[in-house]
Write a protein that holds these residues in place. Structure first.
Motif, short mmCIF file in Angstrom:
data_model
loop_
_atom_site.label_atom_id
_atom_site.label_comp_id
_atom_site.label_asym_id
_atom_site.label_seq_id
_atom_site.Cartn_x
_atom_site.Cartn_y
_atom_site.Cartn_z
N MET A 74 0.84 -1.21 0.00
CA MET A 74 0.00 0.00 0.00
C MET A 74 0.87 1.25 0.00
N GLU A 75 2.01 1.19 0.67
CA GLU A 75 2.96 2.31 0.65
C GLU A 75 3.62 2.40 -0.73
N VAL A 76 3.95 1.27 -1.31
CA VAL A 76 4.58 1.25 -2.64
C VAL A 76 3.65 1.87 -3.68
N LEU A 77 2.36 1.60 -3.56
CA LEU A 77 1.40 2.15 -4.52
C LEU A 77 1.44 3.68 -4.56
N ARG A 78 1.75 4.30 -3.43
CA ARG A 78 1.83 5.78 -3.38
C ARG A 78 3.27 6.27 -3.37
N SER A 79 4.21 5.40 -3.66
CA SER A 79 5.63 5.77 -3.58
C SER A 79 6.04 6.65 -4.75
N ARG A 80 7.13 7.34 -4.54
CA ARG A 80 7.65 8.24 -5.57
C ARG A 80 7.97 7.51 -6.88
N PRO A 81 8.67 6.34 -6.84
CA PRO A 81 8.96 5.67 -8.12
C PRO A 81 7.71 5.31 -8.93
N VAL A 82 6.66 4.86 -8.27
CA VAL A 82 5.42 4.50 -8.97
C VAL A 82 4.76 5.76 -9.53
N LEU A 83 4.66 6.80 -8.71
CA LEU A 83 3.98 8.02 -9.17
C LEU A 83 4.81 8.78 -10.20
N GLU A 84 6.14 8.69 -10.12
CA GLU A 84 6.99 9.29 -11.16
C GLU A 84 6.71 8.67 -12.51
N ARG A 85 6.49 7.36 -12.50
CA ARG A 85 6.18 6.65 -13.75
C ARG A 85 4.85 7.14 -14.32
N VAL A 86 3.86 7.36 -13.44
CA VAL A 86 2.56 7.87 -13.88
C VAL A 86 2.73 9.25 -14.50
N VAL A 87 3.47 10.12 -13.81
CA VAL A 87 3.70 11.49 -14.32
C VAL A 87 4.40 11.43 -15.68
N ARG A 88 5.41 10.58 -15.79
CA ARG A 88 6.16 10.47 -17.04
C ARG A 88 5.29 9.92 -18.17
N GLU A 89 4.56 8.85 -17.90
CA GLU A 89 3.73 8.21 -18.94
C GLU A 89 2.63 9.13 -19.46
N LEU A 90 2.04 9.92 -18.56
CA LEU A 90 0.93 10.79 -18.95
C LEU A 90 1.35 12.24 -19.20
N HIS A 91 2.66 12.50 -19.12
CA HIS A 91 3.21 13.85 -19.35
C HIS A 91 2.53 14.89 -18.46
N LEU A 92 2.34 14.53 -17.20
CA LEU A 92 1.64 15.42 -16.27
C LEU A 92 2.48 16.62 -15.85
N GLU A 93 3.80 16.54 -16.00
CA GLU A 93 4.66 17.65 -15.59
C GLU A 93 4.38 18.91 -16.39
N SER A 94 3.77 18.76 -17.57
CA SER A 94 3.45 19.93 -18.39
C SER A 94 1.95 20.09 -18.63
N ASP A 95 1.15 19.33 -17.93
CA ASP A 95 -0.31 19.40 -18.08
C ASP A 95 -0.85 20.49 -17.15
N LEU A 96 -1.06 21.66 -17.72
CA LEU A 96 -1.47 22.82 -16.92
C LEU A 96 -2.82 22.62 -16.25
N ASP A 97 -3.73 21.92 -16.93
CA ASP A 97 -5.04 21.66 -16.35
C ASP A 97 -4.90 20.75 -15.13
N PHE A 98 -4.12 19.68 -15.24
CA PHE A 98 -3.89 18.77 -14.13
C PHE A 98 -3.27 19.51 -12.94
N LEU A 99 -2.29 20.37 -13.22
CA LEU A 99 -1.57 21.08 -12.16
C LEU A 99 -2.34 22.28 -11.63
N GLY A 100 -3.52 22.55 -12.19
CA GLY A 100 -4.34 23.66 -11.71
C GLY A 100 -3.81 25.01 -12.11
#
Length: 181
Positions: A74-100
């Protein structure tokens, strides 16, 4: 009671005003959608070279290992390596709508993008809870878009599964190296 009879119109008006203010406040809040995914947390052994074979189903140690495993996963599911992969795969670092940041002026967006950590931002939207008396975990993602909430929840599961596969491959590779001597 005499005072209430004389001032009931004031009490009613106050109640209606507070109720109207509450409704107005609620309607002005941005909509938040929640997507949930339930997964099985199975404890398959990652040690291919176990020195002993034991019937773990009948030991109290199995229960403790299983509980510890579920908590860890359950901790791994919210861990930085897992969430970094989500951010990278969905290009969330540049998604202005996602970032508010979509409502900001362009100059303010660039400045705000430098200050925001998209992984930390995503972690604030993801919760994981154990489903009692089971090996199930529920991943919940909150977002302003129902489609994106679903996409994020699905991608967290995908990233977690990929991480588990990588760990299994790594353990297998290390075991092979050990056997090759």
């Amino acid at each position: 009671t005499e005072v209430l009879r004389k001032r009931w119109p004031v009490a009613v008006l106050t109640f209606v005003a507070v109720l109207a203010a509450g409704v107005a406040y609620t309607l002005r809040q941005p909509k938040v959608y929640e997507a949930k995914v339930t997964i099985v947390l199975s404890m398959d052994r990652l040690a291919p070279l176990a020195s002993e074979i034991e019937s773990m189903e009948h030991t109290s140690r199995y229960y403790l290992r299983e509980r510890e495993f579920r908590h860890t996963q359950m901790e791994v599911l919210r861990s930085r390596p897992v969430l970094e992969r989500v951010v990278r795969e969905l290009h969330l670092e540049s998604d202005l709508d996602f970032l508010g940041l979509s409502d900001l002026a362009a100059s303010e967006q660039a400045e705000a993008l430098e200050k925001i950590d998209p992984v930390t931002f995503l972690k604030g939207q993801v919760t994981v809870k154990s489903i009692r008396d089971s090996n199930l975990a529920e991943i919940s993602v909150l977002d302003g878009s129902p489609e994106r909430a679903k996409l994020l929840a699905d991608q967290v599961v995908t990233a977690y599964a990929s991480r588990r596969r990588e760990l299994r491959r790594q353990v297998t590779r290390l075991a092979g190296d050990w056997l090759d001597g």
